[in-house]
Enzyme design. Structure first.
Site, PDB file in Angstrom:
ATOM      1  N   CYS A  36       1.004  -1.380   0.130  1.00  0.00           N
ATOM      2  CA  CYS A  36      -0.220  -0.311  -0.003  1.00  0.00           C
ATOM      3  C   CYS A  36       0.305   1.093   0.166  1.00  0.00           C
ATOM      4  CB  CYS A  36      -0.847   0.021   1.083  1.00  0.00           C
ATOM      5  SG  CYS A  36      -2.221   1.461   1.457  1.00  0.00           S
ATOM      6  N   ARG A  57      -7.649  -2.121 -10.500  1.00  0.00           N
ATOM      7  CA  ARG A  57      -8.743  -1.262 -11.487  1.00  0.00           C
ATOM      8  C   ARG A  57      -8.581  -1.510 -12.539  1.00  0.00           C
ATOM      9  NH1 ARG A  57      -5.254   3.960 -11.371  1.00  0.00           N
ATOM     10  NH2 ARG A  57      -3.550   2.433 -11.928  1.00  0.00           N
TER      11      ARG A  57
END
Length: 318
Positions: A91, A217
Site C-alpha cells: 500500500c 483497477r
C-alpha cells in the site's frame, strides 16, 4: 483495494466469470486483537465458506508492522475459514505508510521476515499464505532482498506490483523488473499493475515471465476483462449485460452504505467504466450532479418492473 473494490463489487465481478481467486481490501492491524465483527464486516464472505456468491475463494488481507499482533490476529482470522491469508507490503498511501504499514516496510526486510514468519507459525499449516509487495519504497534497490525475506518467512506466493511507492499509480508499470524476482525465489510470483486490456495482460506475461496475473483497477473498468483473458474468442461483455449487474451492486450499496454516500459509490464505478464503455461516459456526464440515490437509480436503470400479480383460485368443497 480500499474504498473501491470491496465485497459488494467482488460479488458482482465474480458473477461475470474468469476469476480464480479474490483478495480482500486490507484489514488494518495496530495494537489490539480485532473482534470477529471487524473481519466479517470487511470480508463477509467469511460467513459463507470464504467464497463469493459465485463460488470464488477469497483470501483475507492483513496490514500491520507488529509481528506478534499480526500473528495473533492472523490466528483468529484463520479460525473463521478464509481461503487463505494475504499480507500487504504494497500500500502506497501516505497515511498508512506514516504509521508503518504497507510499502514503507520494504525498507525493512528483516522486519518483513519476522512478520511473515510469525503469521506462518500462527495459522494452520494447510492454510495458504501469500504476500503483496511493490518493487520498493522510494527505489527498487532492495526488491530481491525483500522477496527473499518473505519466502524465507514462509510465504508461498508473492504478488508483485511493478512499481515502487514513489511511482504511485503513474504509468508505466515495470513488468520486466518482476522477472528478476521470479527467477530469484522458488515460489509462484504473480504480476500486477497497470493491466487494463488483454494486450496489457499479454505484455505483462511476456515481460515478467509470470503465468499468473492479478487484476485491480482494470477489472473495475472492464468487468469482462478476466473472461476475455480466459476465452479471447468470446464476445465482450456488452453494456446491456452489465447494467443488471450494476443494479445488483447498487441494491447492495443502498442496503449497506449510509444514504449520503450511496450515490457516490455508483458514480465512482461509473467513472472507471468510462475507460471502456462509451455508454458509461454518457451516463457519467449526465448523472454526475445527481446525489439522490433514488433519482440516480431511476435515471440510470429505469423504473422497477411491477411485481407479477398473485392469482388465487377459490377453493370449494365438493
Amino acid at each position: 483495494m480500499e474504498g473501491l473494490l470491496d465485497h459488494m463489487l467482488r460479488d458482482v465481478l465474480t458473477r461475470v466469470g474468469g476469476i480464480d481467486r479474490c483478495v480482500s481490501e486490507f484489514i488494518r492491524i495496530t495494537d489490539m486483537l480485532m473482534p470477529n465483527r471487524v473481519f466479517t464486516r470487511i470480508v463477509p464472505e467469511l460467513l459463507q465458506g470464504g467464497r463469493t456468491a459465485a463460488g470464488v475463494p477469497v483470501r483475507a488481507q492483513l496490514l500491520g508492522s507488529d509481528p506478534v499482533c499480526m500473528a495473533e490476529n492472523a490466528a483468529k482470522l484463520a479460525a473463521l475459514g478464509p481461503a487463505g491469508i494475504d499480507l500487504n507490503f504494497g500500500c502506497p498511501a501516505k497515511c498508512v505508510n506514516r504509521h508503518r504499514g504497507g510499502a514503507v516496510l520494504l525498507d525493512e526486510p528483516e522486519l518483513i521476515h519476522d512478520i511473515v514468519s510469525a503469521v506462518r507459525r500462527a495459522i494452520p499449516a494447510e492454510m495458504p499464505l501469500s504476500v503483496k509487495m511493490r518493487l520498493g519504497y522510494m527505489d527498487s534497490s532492495r526488491t530481491l532482498e525483500c522477496a527473499a525475506a518473505m519466502v524465507a518467512g514462509g510465504a508461498e506466493e508473492l504478488v508483485v506490483h511493478a512499481r515502487t511507492k514513489a511511482d504511485g499509480y503513474k504509468p508505466p508499470a515495470y513488468w520486466d523488473r518482476i522477472a528478476a524476482v521470479r527467477e530469484a525465489v522458488p515460489v509462484t510470483v504473480v504480476a500486477n499493475g497497470e493491466i487494463w486490456t488483454p494486450a496489457d495482460a499479454e505484455n505483462a506475461r511476456l515481460q515478467s515471465g509470470c503465468n499468473a496475473l492479478m487484476l485491480g483497477r482494470g477489472m473495475v473498468a472492464n468487468p469482462g476483462l478476466a473472461l476475455a483473458l480466459r476465452a479471447p474468442e468470446a464476445p465482450p461483455l456488452a453494456w446491456g449485460q452489465l447494467l443488471p449487474l450494476m443494479r445488483g451492486f447498487f441494491d447492495q450499496v443502498r442496503r449497506k452504505v449510509a444514504h449520503r454516500h450511496q450515490a457516490g459509490r455508483l458514480k465512482q464505478w461509473l467513472h472507471y467504466l468510462r475507460r471502456h464503455y462509451a455508454e458509461a461516459e454518457e451516463a457519467y456526464l449526465r448523472l454526475r450532479t445527481v446525489n439522490s440515490p433514488e433519482e440516480l437509480d431511476l435515471l440510470l436503470f429505469g423504473p422497477r418492473a411491477a411485481p407479477a400479480p398473485v392469482l388465487e383460485i377459490e377453493h370449494h368443497e365438493i
